[in-house]
Write a protein that holds these residues in place. Sequence first.
Motif, PDB file in Angstrom:
ATOM      1  N   SER A   4      -1.735  -3.563 -11.808  1.00 18.98           N
ATOM      2  CA  SER A   4      -1.730  -4.927 -12.356  1.00 18.98           C
ATOM      3  C   SER A   4      -0.880  -5.852 -11.488  1.00 18.98           C
ATOM      4  CB  SER A   4      -1.257  -4.928 -13.812  1.00 18.98           C
ATOM      5  OG  SER A   4       0.120  -4.654 -13.830  1.00 18.98           O
ATOM      6  N   ARG A   5       0.012  -5.274 -10.683  1.00 12.83           N
ATOM      7  CA  ARG A   5       0.823  -6.057  -9.736  1.00 12.83           C
ATOM      8  C   ARG A   5       0.190  -6.078  -8.347  1.00 12.83           C
ATOM      9  NH1 ARG A   5       5.800  -8.351 -11.724  1.00 12.83           N
ATOM     10  NH2 ARG A   5       5.509  -7.965 -13.935  1.00 12.83           N
ATOM     11  N   LYS A   6      -1.083  -5.659  -8.298  1.00 12.94           N
ATOM     12  CA  LYS A   6      -1.865  -5.723  -7.038  1.00 12.94           C
ATOM     13  C   LYS A   6      -1.401  -4.757  -5.939  1.00 12.94           C
ATOM     14  CE  LYS A   6      -4.411  -9.253  -8.507  1.00 12.94           C
ATOM     15  NZ  LYS A   6      -4.939  -8.727  -9.743  1.00 12.94           N
ATOM     16  N   HIS A   7      -0.664  -3.727  -6.317  1.00 14.81           N
ATOM     17  CA  HIS A   7      -0.342  -2.712  -5.309  1.00 14.81           C
ATOM     18  C   HIS A   7      -1.592  -1.891  -5.022  1.00 14.81           C
ATOM     19  CE1 HIS A   7       3.969  -3.354  -5.200  1.00 14.81           C
ATOM     20  NE2 HIS A   7       3.993  -3.387  -6.530  1.00 14.81           N
ATOM     21  N   GLU A   8      -1.709  -1.409  -3.792  1.00 21.54           N
ATOM     22  CA  GLU A   8      -2.809  -0.516  -3.445  1.00 21.54           C
ATOM     23  C   GLU A   8      -2.250   0.913  -3.466  1.00 21.54           C
ATOM     24  OE1 GLU A   8      -5.682  -2.828  -0.431  1.00 21.54           O
ATOM     25  OE2 GLU A   8      -3.665  -2.448   0.335  1.00 21.54           O
ATOM     26  N   ILE A   9      -2.883   1.769  -4.250  1.00 15.94           N
ATOM     27  CA  ILE A   9      -2.301   3.097  -4.488  1.00 15.94           C
ATOM     28  C   ILE A   9      -3.272   4.216  -4.128  1.00 15.94           C
ATOM     29  CG2 ILE A   9      -1.160   4.536  -6.238  1.00 15.94           C
ATOM     30  CD1 ILE A   9      -1.296   1.976  -8.020  1.00 15.94           C
ATOM     31  N   LEU A  10      -2.735   5.238  -3.492  1.00 17.28           N
ATOM     32  CA  LEU A  10      -3.505   6.469  -3.239  1.00 17.28           C
ATOM     33  C   LEU A  10      -2.677   7.620  -3.807  1.00 17.28           C
ATOM     34  CD1 LEU A  10      -3.457   4.773  -0.119  1.00 17.28           C
ATOM     35  CD2 LEU A  10      -5.622   5.990  -0.236  1.00 17.28           C
ATOM     36  N   VAL A  11      -3.335   8.562  -4.465  1.00 16.98           N
ATOM     37  CA  VAL A  11      -2.582   9.587  -5.191  1.00 16.98           C
ATOM     38  C   VAL A  11      -3.000  11.003  -4.777  1.00 16.98           C
ATOM     39  CG1 VAL A  11      -2.129  10.538  -7.501  1.00 16.98           C
ATOM     40  CG2 VAL A  11      -2.246   8.066  -7.179  1.00 16.98           C
ATOM     41  N   ARG A  42       0.358  11.300 -18.838  1.00 13.40           N
ATOM     42  CA  ARG A  42       0.170   9.980 -19.478  1.00 13.40           C
ATOM     43  C   ARG A  42       1.134   8.957 -18.887  1.00 13.40           C
ATOM     44  NH1 ARG A  42      -0.168  11.915 -25.069  1.00 13.40           N
ATOM     45  NH2 ARG A  42      -2.373  12.076 -25.481  1.00 13.40           N
ATOM     46  N   GLU A  43       2.377   9.388 -18.713  1.00  9.11           N
ATOM     47  CA  GLU A  43       3.403   8.475 -18.187  1.00  9.11           C
ATOM     48  C   GLU A  43       3.059   8.030 -16.756  1.00  9.11           C
ATOM     49  OE1 GLU A  43       7.356   9.963 -19.128  1.00  9.11           O
ATOM     50  OE2 GLU A  43       8.080   8.913 -17.333  1.00  9.11           O
ATOM     51  N   ILE A  44       2.565   8.976 -15.968  1.00  7.73           N
ATOM     52  CA  ILE A  44       2.171   8.646 -14.589  1.00  7.73           C
ATOM     53  C   ILE A  44       1.026   7.637 -14.618  1.00  7.73           C
ATOM     54  CG2 ILE A  44       1.080   9.576 -12.489  1.00  7.73           C
ATOM     55  CD1 ILE A  44       2.666  12.205 -13.050  1.00  7.73           C
ATOM     56  N   ALA A  45       0.025   7.889 -15.479  1.00  6.26           N
ATOM     57  CA  ALA A  45      -1.137   6.987 -15.551  1.00  6.26           C
ATOM     58  C   ALA A  45      -0.678   5.581 -15.941  1.00  6.26           C
ATOM     59  CB  ALA A  45      -2.152   7.528 -16.553  1.00  6.26           C
ATOM     60  N   GLN A  46       0.265   5.519 -16.856  1.00  6.27           N
ATOM     61  CA  GLN A  46       0.787   4.218 -17.308  1.00  6.27           C
ATOM     62  C   GLN A  46       1.492   3.499 -16.150  1.00  6.27           C
ATOM     63  OE1 GLN A  46       3.117   4.863 -20.791  1.00  6.27           O
ATOM     64  NE2 GLN A  46       3.537   2.673 -21.089  1.00  6.27           N
ATOM     65  N   ALA A  47       2.293   4.243 -15.404  1.00  5.95           N
ATOM     66  CA  ALA A  47       3.006   3.652 -14.261  1.00  5.95           C
ATOM     67  C   ALA A  47       2.008   3.155 -13.209  1.00  5.95           C
ATOM     68  CB  ALA A  47       3.959   4.681 -13.650  1.00  5.95           C
ATOM     69  N   LEU A  48       0.937   3.928 -12.982  1.00  3.68           N
ATOM     70  CA  LEU A  48      -0.058   3.539 -11.972  1.00  3.68           C
ATOM     71  C   LEU A  48      -0.814   2.286 -12.430  1.00  3.68           C
ATOM     72  CD1 LEU A  48      -1.483   6.998 -10.803  1.00  3.68           C
ATOM     73  CD2 LEU A  48       0.411   5.674  -9.878  1.00  3.68           C
ATOM     74  N   ARG A  49      -1.115   2.219 -13.729  1.00  3.05           N
ATOM     75  CA  ARG A  49      -1.779   1.012 -14.259  1.00  3.05           C
ATOM     76  C   ARG A  49      -0.906  -0.211 -14.046  1.00  3.05           C
ATOM     77  NH1 ARG A  49      -2.739   3.652 -19.070  1.00  3.05           N
ATOM     78  NH2 ARG A  49      -4.461   5.004 -18.556  1.00  3.05           N
ATOM     79  N   ARG A  69       0.861  -1.191   0.000  1.00  3.34           N
ATOM     80  CA  ARG A  69       0.000   0.000   0.000  1.00  3.34           C
ATOM     81  C   ARG A  69       0.893   1.235   0.000  1.00  3.34           C
ATOM     82  NH1 ARG A  69      -4.776   0.123   4.171  1.00  3.34           N
ATOM     83  NH2 ARG A  69      -5.353  -1.650   2.859  1.00  3.34           N
ATOM     84  N   VAL A  70       0.705   2.099  -0.986  1.00  6.21           N
ATOM     85  CA  VAL A  70       1.625   3.225  -1.139  1.00  6.21           C
ATOM     86  C   VAL A  70       0.867   4.510  -1.500  1.00  6.21           C
ATOM     87  CG1 VAL A  70       2.176   2.338  -3.451  1.00  6.21           C
ATOM     88  CG2 VAL A  70       3.634   4.048  -2.479  1.00  6.21           C
ATOM     89  N   ILE A 114      11.321   0.234  -8.122  1.00  5.20           N
ATOM     90  CA  ILE A 114      11.694   0.931  -6.872  1.00  5.20           C
ATOM     91  C   ILE A 114      10.862   0.371  -5.711  1.00  5.20           C
ATOM     92  CG2 ILE A 114      11.679   3.182  -5.678  1.00  5.20           C
ATOM     93  CD1 ILE A 114      12.443   4.431  -8.433  1.00  5.20           C
ATOM     94  N   LEU A 115       9.579   0.088  -5.967  1.00  5.80           N
ATOM     95  CA  LEU A 115       8.748  -0.506  -4.904  1.00  5.80           C
ATOM     96  C   LEU A 115       9.244  -1.906  -4.539  1.00  5.80           C
ATOM     97  CD1 LEU A 115       5.013   0.483  -5.459  1.00  5.80           C
ATOM     98  CD2 LEU A 115       6.882   1.754  -4.491  1.00  5.80           C
ATOM     99  N   ARG A 116       9.861  -2.558  -5.522  1.00  5.14           N
ATOM    100  CA  ARG A 116      10.426  -3.900  -5.236  1.00  5.14           C
ATOM    101  C   ARG A 116      11.751  -3.801  -4.497  1.00  5.14           C
ATOM    102  NH1 ARG A 116       8.814  -5.879 -10.610  1.00  5.14           N
ATOM    103  NH2 ARG A 116      10.930  -5.490 -11.282  1.00  5.14           N
ATOM    104  N   GLY A 117      12.268  -2.574  -4.308  1.00  2.00           N
ATOM    105  CA  GLY A 117      13.499  -2.389  -3.538  1.00  2.00           C
ATOM    106  C   GLY A 117      14.710  -2.004  -4.372  1.00  2.00           C
ATOM    107  N   ALA A 118      14.507  -1.751  -5.671  1.00  2.00           N
ATOM    108  CA  ALA A 118      15.650  -1.357  -6.517  1.00  2.00           C
ATOM    109  C   ALA A 118      16.190   0.003  -6.076  1.00  2.00           C
ATOM    110  CB  ALA A 118      15.209  -1.282  -7.978  1.00  2.00           C
ATOM    111  N   LYS A 119      17.442   0.242  -6.363  1.00  2.00           N
ATOM    112  CA  LYS A 119      18.088   1.510  -6.013  1.00  2.00           C
ATOM    113  C   LYS A 119      17.425   2.659  -6.797  1.00  2.00           C
ATOM    114  CE  LYS A 119      22.832   2.956  -5.515  1.00  2.00           C
ATOM    115  NZ  LYS A 119      22.633   3.679  -4.285  1.00  2.00           N
ATOM    116  N   HIS A 120      17.384   3.811  -6.200  1.00  2.00           N
ATOM    117  CA  HIS A 120      16.831   4.961  -6.902  1.00  2.00           C
ATOM    118  C   HIS A 120      17.815   6.125  -6.784  1.00  2.00           C
ATOM    119  CE1 HIS A 120      15.883   6.979  -3.134  1.00  2.00           C
ATOM    120  NE2 HIS A 120      15.455   5.811  -2.676  1.00  2.00           N
ATOM    121  N   SER A 121      17.559   7.179  -7.567  1.00  2.00           N
ATOM    122  CA  SER A 121      18.517   8.286  -7.593  1.00  2.00           C
ATOM    123  C   SER A 121      18.087   9.446  -6.696  1.00  2.00           C
ATOM    124  CB  SER A 121      18.658   8.779  -9.038  1.00  2.00           C
ATOM    125  OG  SER A 121      17.398   9.248  -9.468  1.00  2.00           O
ATOM    126  N   GLY A 122      17.017   9.264  -5.919  1.00  2.00           N
ATOM    127  CA  GLY A 122      16.513  10.345  -5.081  1.00  2.00           C
ATOM    128  C   GLY A 122      17.010  10.264  -3.651  1.00  2.00           C
TER     129      GLY A 122
END
Length: 228
Positions: free
Chosen positions: A34-41, A23-30, A2-3, A214-222
């Motif tokens: 599809s991976r069953k994450h629960e999302i609030l925006v 559009r890119e954000i919508a694609q990422a959220l879709r 849940r994120v 990144i949600l799976r734990g990959a390194k990020h640049s932030g």
Amino acid sequence: MRVTLCFGGSILAPDEPDVACIREIAQALRALKSRKHEILVVTGGGRPSRKYIQAARKLKASSTHCDLIGIDVTRLNARLLIAALGDLAEREPFTTFEAAIRAMLKGKVPVMGGTMPGQTTDAVAAMLASSSKSKLLVFFMDVDGVYTADPKLDPRAKKLETMTVQNLMKLVAVKKMEPGVSIVIDPVAAKLIQRTGIRTLVLGRHEVKRLQEILRGAKHSGTTIVPG
Ligand code: UTP
């Protein structure tokens, strides 16, 4: 997972609405759904909110009136993202956390703008993350993390890979909160992050497409904000 995700107006509408980014954000959220994450925006207002606030100031509007105008613009950006999300989102931007959480539990992606005067959507995101018991809070903005100083003003500013929430509070406490203020994360949000101890990431726009990994734990640049 849940994120709660907060997309700053600085990326949704840096000057005017950035359709490609939305559009890119919508694609990422879709992809996340599809991976069953629960999302609030939560969506910010960007430059358009500042332009409206400036105009209202010239017309001698009160601070509360200016804030309400800012909130309206954050909701306009919410409506744009809702349009891009299609059936995945409810039609209206949510104005209460309870209703947004109910929609999330029904499998939808709730999108909220601002809620009340005296804060920014950073605080809305921190409150939504806290009330929905999100595991992670992610801020996307036009800078790619938290810097020791404003990188747009100070060439010596250094990006921090991790930072404690106490240090974040020290960094943001120096700014006066007023309608349309420009600040990396608003102090109300910083305080809530400290209180809940929620894991928080501050990422640049270019990381939107890597959100799933990144949600799976990959390194990020932030920057990762950790409880002190
Ligand atoms: P934003 O949340 O967009 O400001 O709110 P921000 O954090 O500077 O984010 P970016 O630049 O969009 O990424 C814009 C203005 O709307 C009012 C405030 O005046 C804020 O500065 N606002 C927003 C509120 O008063 N309450 C809210 O809950 C949200």
